[in-house]
Design a protein around this motif. Sequence first.
Motif, PDB file in Angstrom:
ATOM      1  N   THR A 123      -4.132  -2.990  -2.621  1.00  0.00           N
ATOM      2  CA  THR A 123      -2.761  -3.340  -3.364  1.00  0.00           C
ATOM      3  C   THR A 123      -2.996  -2.867  -4.738  1.00  0.00           C
ATOM      4  OG1 THR A 123      -3.349  -5.680  -3.369  1.00  0.00           O
ATOM      5  CG2 THR A 123      -2.276  -5.020  -1.482  1.00  0.00           C
ATOM      6  N   SER A 170      -1.153  -4.617  -7.983  1.00  0.00           N
ATOM      7  CA  SER A 170      -0.358  -5.775  -7.842  1.00  0.00           C
ATOM      8  C   SER A 170      -0.576  -6.737  -8.865  1.00  0.00           C
ATOM      9  CB  SER A 170      -1.017  -6.593  -6.572  1.00  0.00           C
ATOM     10  OG  SER A 170      -0.654  -7.882  -6.429  1.00  0.00           O
ATOM     11  N   THR A 223      -6.051 -10.696   1.035  1.00  0.00           N
ATOM     12  CA  THR A 223      -6.038  -9.639   1.776  1.00  0.00           C
ATOM     13  C   THR A 223      -7.386  -9.351   2.350  1.00  0.00           C
ATOM     14  OG1 THR A 223      -3.889  -8.649   0.668  1.00  0.00           O
ATOM     15  CG2 THR A 223      -5.366  -7.363   2.310  1.00  0.00           C
ATOM     16  N   THR A 235       2.139 -13.239  -3.307  1.00  0.00           N
ATOM     17  CA  THR A 235       2.001 -11.883  -2.687  1.00  0.00           C
ATOM     18  C   THR A 235       2.091 -11.730  -1.308  1.00  0.00           C
ATOM     19  OG1 THR A 235      -0.359 -11.318  -2.851  1.00  0.00           O
ATOM     20  CG2 THR A 235       0.836 -10.844  -4.820  1.00  0.00           C
ATOM     21  N   VAL A 236       2.262 -10.473  -0.656  1.00  0.00           N
ATOM     22  CA  VAL A 236       2.522 -10.412   0.679  1.00  0.00           C
ATOM     23  C   VAL A 236       1.182 -10.704   1.345  1.00  0.00           C
ATOM     24  CG1 VAL A 236       2.020  -7.986   0.878  1.00  0.00           C
ATOM     25  CG2 VAL A 236       3.652  -9.115   2.457  1.00  0.00           C
ATOM     26  N   SER A 289       6.594  -6.920  -1.534  1.00  0.00           N
ATOM     27  CA  SER A 289       5.277  -7.012  -1.559  1.00  0.00           C
ATOM     28  C   SER A 289       4.803  -8.195  -2.815  1.00  0.00           C
ATOM     29  CB  SER A 289       4.342  -5.770  -1.866  1.00  0.00           C
ATOM     30  OG  SER A 289       5.016  -5.248  -3.152  1.00  0.00           O
ATOM     31  N   TYR A 290       5.637  -8.580  -3.423  1.00  0.00           N
ATOM     32  CA  TYR A 290       5.499  -9.758  -4.541  1.00  0.00           C
ATOM     33  C   TYR A 290       6.856 -10.367  -4.588  1.00  0.00           C
ATOM     34  CZ  TYR A 290       4.696 -11.029  -9.311  1.00  0.00           C
ATOM     35  OH  TYR A 290       4.733 -12.023 -10.434  1.00  0.00           O
ATOM     36  N   TRP A 311       3.216  -1.374  -5.535  1.00  0.00           N
ATOM     37  CA  TRP A 311       2.868  -2.724  -5.208  1.00  0.00           C
ATOM     38  C   TRP A 311       3.339  -3.906  -6.121  1.00  0.00           C
ATOM     39  CZ3 TRP A 311       0.986  -3.722  -0.683  1.00  0.00           C
ATOM     40  CH2 TRP A 311       0.575  -2.765   0.062  1.00  0.00           C
ATOM     41  N   TRP A 328       5.898  -2.427   1.922  1.00  0.00           N
ATOM     42  CA  TRP A 328       4.986  -1.445   2.604  1.00  0.00           C
ATOM     43  C   TRP A 328       5.075  -1.799   4.240  1.00  0.00           C
ATOM     44  CZ3 TRP A 328       1.766   1.897  -0.228  1.00  0.00           C
ATOM     45  CH2 TRP A 328       1.886   1.998  -1.805  1.00  0.00           C
ATOM     46  N   MET A 358       2.156  -3.689   5.395  1.00  0.00           N
ATOM     47  CA  MET A 358       2.206  -4.967   5.480  1.00  0.00           C
ATOM     48  C   MET A 358       3.381  -5.642   6.396  1.00  0.00           C
ATOM     49  SD  MET A 358      -0.153  -6.294   3.639  1.00  0.00           S
ATOM     50  CE  MET A 358      -1.175  -5.686   2.070  1.00  0.00           C
ATOM     51  N   TYR A 383       6.483   3.812   0.471  1.00  0.00           N
ATOM     52  CA  TYR A 383       6.925   2.395   0.651  1.00  0.00           C
ATOM     53  C   TYR A 383       8.555   2.342   0.044  1.00  0.00           C
ATOM     54  CZ  TYR A 383       5.642   3.467  -4.549  1.00  0.00           C
ATOM     55  OH  TYR A 383       5.567   4.068  -5.657  1.00  0.00           O
TER      56      TYR A 383
END
Length: 435
Positions: free
Chosen positions: A169, A172, A239, A302-303, A347-348, A361, A366, A369, A405
């Motif tokens: 990521t 991020s 992650t 975040t994811v 993602s955030y 990211w 995505w 994810m 994405y």
Amino acid sequence: MPPSAMPEVRASIVLRRNWTGAYTVPATGLYPHQWSWDSAFISIGLRHLSPRRAQRELDSLLSGQWADGRIPQIVYDTRRDDDYAPSAEFWRSADQAGSPPVPTTGLIQPPIHAWAVWLVHTQDPQESERRRFLERAYPRLVAWHRYLRTRRAADTGLATIVHPWESGTDNSPLWDEALAEVPATPQSPLERPDLRHAAASERPSGREYGKYFWLAERYRDHACDDADVDHPFVVEDPTTNALWARSEIALADIAETLGKDGAPHRAEAGRITTAMDMLWCPDFGAYGARDRRTGDVIEKATVGGLLPLLLPADVLGESRAATLVATLQGERFLSIAGIRPPVMAPSYDATAPDLDPGLYWRGPAWFNMTWLLHAGLREHGAPDVMQSGLDEAVDIALAEDFPEYVNPWTGAGHGTRQFSWTAALILDLLRQRAS
């Protein structure tokens, strides 16, 4: 091919076009080499088209393993060395002790590989057994996890990343504070071939790339040996650790299939999950990251902070799983007040002032994810949370030609197109929906 063509056929065409004969590139222009966790995700979709080809994908990646057990972030095709930076020439992996005969980076990516190997095996156990796929992969995967435990995990027991690229990521917001003091002045020329294939507004900035190159030089010049006590970026990433724990469970399944004891791997999954408690952020009900240099937990939603959902309830705990499901359904990800609900989880944190739904990211959704979250929800008996969004995600993937994405709210594609893991994971989701 028109959008009305069968989705599985269109996904398979992308995977065939990006196939090199031994592995699948993420995208022929922007990403012309073999990437570590890309190949793992790609193999999960390829198993539906050809279990043998999926095995070859993973065999190819594992052939780039270092003597210390690390599976590198990139295995390079030197014929395309001018098409991506940093290149094989930058890394000079042949000069490093224990490097493989093929050129690679010294960095790593999240350890999803054992889980991918297990899923590929279960697609066609007879073909797997005939080719001795598990027998060949198991010792390499054990060595990979040993590397994480002995070279990347210290007193906390959690694996660290030493570069944002290792997280998968890349830029991020989780890394902003940890990168703040990293110089943006590498000695190497800062080349950006990525901008030939994607808009600058969708990619990390030149300043961010300067920091990335500087960190990569630092790691390379310290022999990629993880012994640089003054390395300025050392972070425990949710992650990486969630996928490490999930892959230990897969290693247990592999071991037991081979007639070995899987209990040590299951115990290791539990140990990692318990250690992740230090990353727990009760204020928003998900996991953050931890800067090992300062000991501070980076409290940003975040994811990746939801991915411990991949762990079964007897490992993660039913209460923690329920909290993560509630967070996914809440205002930060899927039920955002005042605006149209997103098609896929961003993602955030959607409530964060620095959210950017089109920037790499820092807000986009995505497909990898989305696939991981769906797998986590199925693990805990809550797949309906994302079902309508998954159906729409398939439609978006087709309409946008399998984008890297997307904007979570509009579905507009970003990054490169005909992206391999998007095609592969859409194929897997379609098969799940049909079963």
